[in-house]
Scaffold this active site. Structure first.
Site, short mmCIF file in Angstrom:
data_model
loop_
_atom_site.label_atom_id
_atom_site.label_comp_id
_atom_site.label_asym_id
_atom_site.label_seq_id
_atom_site.Cartn_x
_atom_site.Cartn_y
_atom_site.Cartn_z
N GLU A 413 -21.11 -15.85 9.31
CA GLU A 413 -22.53 -16.17 9.03
C GLU A 413 -22.67 -17.22 7.92
O GLU A 413 -23.49 -17.11 7.03
CB GLU A 413 -23.32 -14.90 8.70
CG GLU A 413 -23.47 -14.02 9.92
CD GLU A 413 -24.54 -12.95 9.80
OE1 GLU A 413 -25.45 -13.08 8.97
OE2 GLU A 413 -24.44 -11.98 10.57
C1 FAD Z 1 -14.68 -11.80 13.52
C2 FAD Z 1 -15.69 -12.92 13.68
C3 FAD Z 1 -16.93 -12.65 14.22
C4 FAD Z 1 -17.85 -13.70 14.41
N1 FAD Z 1 -19.06 -13.44 15.02
C5 FAD Z 1 -19.87 -14.48 15.34
C6 FAD Z 1 -21.05 -14.26 16.12
O1 FAD Z 1 -21.39 -13.13 16.47
N2 FAD Z 1 -21.81 -15.35 16.47
C7 FAD Z 1 -21.47 -16.61 16.09
O2 FAD Z 1 -22.18 -17.55 16.47
N3 FAD Z 1 -20.37 -16.85 15.34
C8 FAD Z 1 -19.56 -15.82 14.97
N4 FAD Z 1 -18.42 -16.04 14.23
C9 FAD Z 1 -18.11 -17.40 13.82
C10 FAD Z 1 -18.27 -17.63 12.32
O3 FAD Z 1 -19.62 -17.71 11.99
C11 FAD Z 1 -17.49 -18.92 12.00
O4 FAD Z 1 -16.12 -18.55 12.03
C12 FAD Z 1 -17.87 -19.51 10.67
O5 FAD Z 1 -19.14 -20.07 10.74
C13 FAD Z 1 -16.87 -20.59 10.22
O6 FAD Z 1 -16.62 -21.52 11.23
P1 FAD Z 1 -15.12 -21.88 11.63
O7 FAD Z 1 -14.40 -20.60 11.83
O8 FAD Z 1 -15.14 -22.84 12.74
O9 FAD Z 1 -14.49 -22.53 10.34
P2 FAD Z 1 -14.52 -24.08 9.92
O10 FAD Z 1 -15.87 -24.64 10.13
O11 FAD Z 1 -13.37 -24.76 10.54
O12 FAD Z 1 -14.27 -23.97 8.36
C14 FAD Z 1 -13.02 -23.53 7.82
C15 FAD Z 1 -13.13 -23.49 6.32
O13 FAD Z 1 -13.33 -24.81 5.84
C16 FAD Z 1 -14.12 -24.80 4.68
N5 FAD Z 1 -15.29 -25.66 4.90
C17 FAD Z 1 -15.89 -25.98 6.07
N6 FAD Z 1 -16.92 -26.82 5.86
C18 FAD Z 1 -16.98 -27.03 4.54
C19 FAD Z 1 -17.83 -27.78 3.68
N7 FAD Z 1 -18.89 -28.47 4.13
N8 FAD Z 1 -17.59 -27.76 2.35
C20 FAD Z 1 -16.56 -27.05 1.85
N9 FAD Z 1 -15.74 -26.31 2.59
C21 FAD Z 1 -15.94 -26.30 3.92
C22 FAD Z 1 -14.53 -23.35 4.44
O14 FAD Z 1 -13.64 -22.76 3.50
C23 FAD Z 1 -14.32 -22.69 5.78
O15 FAD Z 1 -14.01 -21.31 5.67
C24 FAD Z 1 -17.51 -15.01 14.02
C25 FAD Z 1 -16.26 -15.26 13.45
C26 FAD Z 1 -15.35 -14.25 13.29
C27 FAD Z 1 -13.99 -14.57 12.72
#
Ligand code: FAD
Length: 593
Positions: A413
């Site tokens: 989130e």
């Molecule tokens: C168990 C689980 C349940 C989930 N449930 C849902 C759901 O029900 N519905 C849904 O839509 N999504 C869901 N998600 C997705 C979740 O919201 C995303 O994983 C989250 O938004 C991060 O996106 P990403 O994993 O692609 O990480 P990325 O966008 O690749 O980011 C990786 C890391 O990079 C860093 N980062 C990224 N951007 C920036 C920035 N601008 N500035 C500084 N640091 C940055 C942060 O440390 C971040 O943790 C779920 C994820 C998991 C693991």
């Protein structure tokens, strides 16, 4: 315009559209950035009305009994599944439609009452609380908030009982933190009666068990070659809905079904659009306001469990002929968990009350709550883990599971880094605009500009010299209140100085943004704790209670929070940022094979 400028312009436009459309009321957090204490948002400490409190107490009694008898968090983790009997039971008690209006079969609870329910579940099992959140806090939220009466009538009755389940699908491979980068496409059918959806979603909680999914996809913007995001109600029985992976194997919250699915030419009737066409991002962010609030409640519950486990172990485990609770380094951890749990609960309650009161624009506060509670919970779990020593590492105790479960909170989130930057930038926007007014006028004087710039300048100056009043009723809290007021003034001064010193490059200075956001979060948390303490003292006084309520944990929180604030403020000028960035740049430029 070069490519970088064009990108920046696009980002700014997107943010403007998302966050700043419409009139801007001065909310509590935005007020802090301008040196104000918007007291009527946070004082007096909110209370659930008596009639609903009775209903809530009954629900909590029933819920506790059910959870004691039927919820086995360790087994849910081992089996990587929440039994249907548990889901049905939660549905019977009303948990799966707690805040839905009674006319659609819901419980009609306020967000504050709902948070108490989620806190109770979060105390026991993170898989179950995340499941409930995915279904109720975000899954059916767009329907509750933006659905038409017909849509609600059609879908809600089965969703609020748990006969059917909901899910919220925003994330894709290229749209994680960059949520606006949704690639799933939705084009009009030839007769205009449907949208045809194509694309993939991943990491979606409940995807494989949901009967209704709120799906974000890009729709054409009429009269242009652009696209914008729209929220659709999709059901898995629609031809072309393909479940790619029902339960992605994962580290924690294993009981939840986190899935991947594809939509291949799925025809979705246009009646299934939720909210206005092209306003899906606004829908998503509004939905997440609710999710982040119950996130705070679940973290509060888990922090209270940490405290209970820590106390129990410290009072029973003996080393060096003493129980562990005799050692100051153990006491320190217990005290910190108690202080943080108190702050997490207060902050959750106050934030939930913003939703219940229908206040305008609390996106900053929900982001603060999410970051603050998830970071504090991680610390609490680390502390209770350490107090248990080797035993914590063994799978017969719940601690290793709690640790695995809690790690998602800082990512889901909205990753905390993204939200931290958001808090600082949105917060600084108000004072930043006033400075821009002054700067533009100095560069290009005009009569109209002069008067606006004069007003902006007066505003900035008066906020810098005036210590805002923090109006507590209770004499013993006056010193804390004065200190809080002085820190708000120092914060405002620091924000002004950063804006004047760095101007536009501040948009990329995340190390500075982090300190600003951290101060804002601690100011908000301290305010909530102080407000609660004040209310409790006044309540005891009104009831003729001679003994003052025990506020040791609250008092400690305020002291530690104020100390942190001073240290973040000092870090704005005394830091190793240049060296940090140089080191990282040097590492990034020389990837090791
Ligand atoms: C168990 C689980 C349940 C989930 N449930 C849902 C759901 O029900 N519905 C849904 O839509 N999504 C869901 N998600 C997705 C979740 O919201 C995303 O994983 C989250 O938004 C991060 O996106 P990403 O994993 O692609 O990480 P990325 O966008 O690749 O980011 C990786 C890391 O990079 C860093 N980062 C990224 N951007 C920036 C920035 N601008 N500035 C500084 N640091 C940055 C942060 O440390 C971040 O943790 C779920 C994820 C998991 C693991």
């Amino acid at each position: 315009m070069n490519k970088l400028d064009a990108e920046r312009q696009k980002e700014i436009q997107q943010a403007e559209e998302l966050l700043f459309a419409g009139p801007q009321a001065l909310g509590f957090a935005k007020g802090l950035f301008q040196g104000h204490f918007v007291s009527d948002w946070v004082m007096p400490y909110p209370r659930i009305p008596a009639a609903q409190q009775t209903e809530l107490d009954d629900t909590l009694t029933e819920l506790r009994k059910f959870l004691d008898e039927h919820l086995d968090a360790a087994e849910i983790d081992r089996q990587a599944d929440i039994p249907r009997s548990v889901i049905d039971g939660l549905g019977r008690i009303g948990v799966l439609g707690m805040t839905a209006p009674k006319e659609y079969g819901g419980h009609g609870f306020s967000q504050m009452a709902n948070c108490k329910v989620l806190e109770e579940i979060g105390r026991r099992c993170a898989s179950t609380s995340v499941f409930v959140n995915a279904h109720h806090s975000i899954g059916i939220r767009a329907l509750l908030l933006f659905g038409t009466h017909e849509q609600k009538q059609k879908w809600l009755p089965k969703l609020v009982t748990g006969e059917q389940l909901g899910s919220f699908a925003l994330t894709e491979k290229e749209a994680g933190s960059d949520a606006a980068n949704v690639q799933m496409q939705a084009r009009h059918s030839e007769d205009g009666s449907h949208f045809i959806l194509n694309g993939e979603k991943r990491y979606i909680t409940n995807a494989a068990i949901a009967h209704e999914l709120t799906v974000m996809a890009r729709t054409p913007v009429p009269g242009s070659d652009k696209t914008a995001i729209t929220a659709f109600l999709v059901t898995p029985d629609m031809p072309g809905f393909e479940m790619l992976e029902e339960r992605m194997p994962k580290m924690g919250i294993r009981g939840t079904a986190t899935g991947r699915f594809a939509l291949r030419d799925v025809r979705v009737p246009k009646e299934n659009i939720l909210g206005p066409l092209g306003k899906g991002l606004k829908v998503a962010l509004t939905v997440l306001d609710f999710g982040r609030t119950t996130f705070g409640a679940c973290c509060t519950g888990a922090a209270k469990t940490c405290l209970e486990l820590a106390i129990k172990h410290a009072n029973t485990r003996k080393q060096f002929n003493k129980t562990l609770g005799n050692f100051h380094l153990v006491k320190k951890k217990i005290a910190r968990i108690a202080a943080d749990a108190c702050a997490m609960e207060s902050m959750t309650t106050v934030t939930a009350s913003f939703i219940d009161r229908g206040l305008e624009d609390y996106m900053l506060e929900t982001a603060m709550l999410k970051v603050f509670t998830t970071e504090r919970l991680w610390e609490c779990i680390n502390d209770v883990f350490q107090i248990h020593g080797g035993a914590a590492y063994m799978t017969d105790l719940p601690l290793e599971r709690m640790m695995r479960d809690a790690r998602i909170n800082q990512i889901g989130e909205g990753a905390n880094e993204v939200l931290t930057s958001f808090i600082a930038l949105v917060g600084m926007r108000g004072p930043g605009m006033e400075f821009k007014e002054i700067y533009d006028t100095m560069m290009k004087p005009s009569r109209n500009g002069m008067s606006k710039a004069w007003a902006a300048g007066k505003n900035r100056l008066s906020a810098t010299v005036r210590v805002p009043d923090v109006p507590v009723q209770s004499e013993p809290l006056r010193a804390h209140a004065r200190q809080l007021g002085r820190l708000i003034r120092r914060f405002n001064f620091a924000v002004n100085r950063a804006l004047i010193t760095y101007r536009e490059p501040i948009l990329d200075m995340q190390l500075l943004q982090e300190r600003i956001a951290n101060v804002a979060m601690d100011l908000f948390a301290s305010t909530c704790v102080l407000s609660r303490q004040d209310s409790e003292i006044q309540f005891a006084r009104r009831n003729g209670d001679a003994a003052a309520p025990d506020h040791a944990a609250a008092d400690l929180f305020l002291r530690q929070s104020f100390r942190r604030i001073r240290s973040f403020l000092a870090g704005l000028t005394d830091n190793d940022d240049k060296s940090v960035l140089a080191t990282a740049n040097s590492c990034l430029a020389k990837p090791r094979s």
